[in-house]
Design an enzyme around this catalytic site. Structure first.
Site, short mmCIF file in Angstrom:
data_model
loop_
_atom_site.label_atom_id
_atom_site.label_comp_id
_atom_site.label_asym_id
_atom_site.label_seq_id
_atom_site.Cartn_x
_atom_site.Cartn_y
_atom_site.Cartn_z
N ASP A 15 0.83 -1.19 0.00
CA ASP A 15 0.00 0.00 0.00
C ASP A 15 0.87 1.25 0.00
O ASP A 15 2.09 1.16 -0.16
CB ASP A 15 -0.97 -0.02 1.18
N LEU A 16 0.27 2.39 0.20
CA LEU A 16 0.99 3.65 0.17
C LEU A 16 2.09 3.72 1.22
O LEU A 16 3.11 4.37 1.02
CB LEU A 16 -0.01 4.81 0.36
#
Length: 131
Positions: A15-16
């Site tokens: 994810d980010l």
């Protein structure tokens, strides 16, 4: 006896924040279950074509303990806990080396082409029960 399957964390799995997105652990254990079934000599596509039988996830109880990150080499372990009439209970873990990152209790059900639970045929039960 536990079955092991190696999984590499790719950039697309993160994810980010750069850690494995939580839903991807479910994909990792799905791969582990598929390989567990294959290691017992079952071809799921053939099983479906010949008998209409498929295995469907009925329940997952998961614990996220630690984070995996890009390029980690993980091991998914799968262990049979119980084999019922139409039910298969498994214990799965995702590890990085000896470190446990994720655990799940998974219940599968044997389903027929009518979408209803069906008893596991004896020969399938014998293959799944082997250690």
């Amino acid at each position: 006896m536990s079955h092991s399957h190696a999984v590499r964390v790719y950039y697309e799995d993160t994810d980010l924040a750069g850690i494995v997105y939580y839903a991807n652990y479910l994909k990792f254990i799905e791969r582990g279950r598929s390989e567990w079934v294959r290691a017992r000599g079952l071809d799921q596509a053939r099983l479906k074509a010949e008998t209409g039988i498929v295995f469907a996830v009925r329940r997952v109880e998961a614990d996220y303990l630690r984070s995996a990150v890009f390029d980690d080499l993980l091991t998914v372990t799968t262990e049979l806990r119980a084999l019922g009439g139409a039910r298969i209970d498994l214990w799965q873990q995702v590890l990085r080396g000896e470190e446990v990152l994720f655990t799940a209790q998974v219940t599968l059900v044997c389903m027929g082409s009518d979408g209803r639970a069906h008893r596991l045929p004896g020969e399938i039960r014998a293959l799944l029960a082997q250690s």
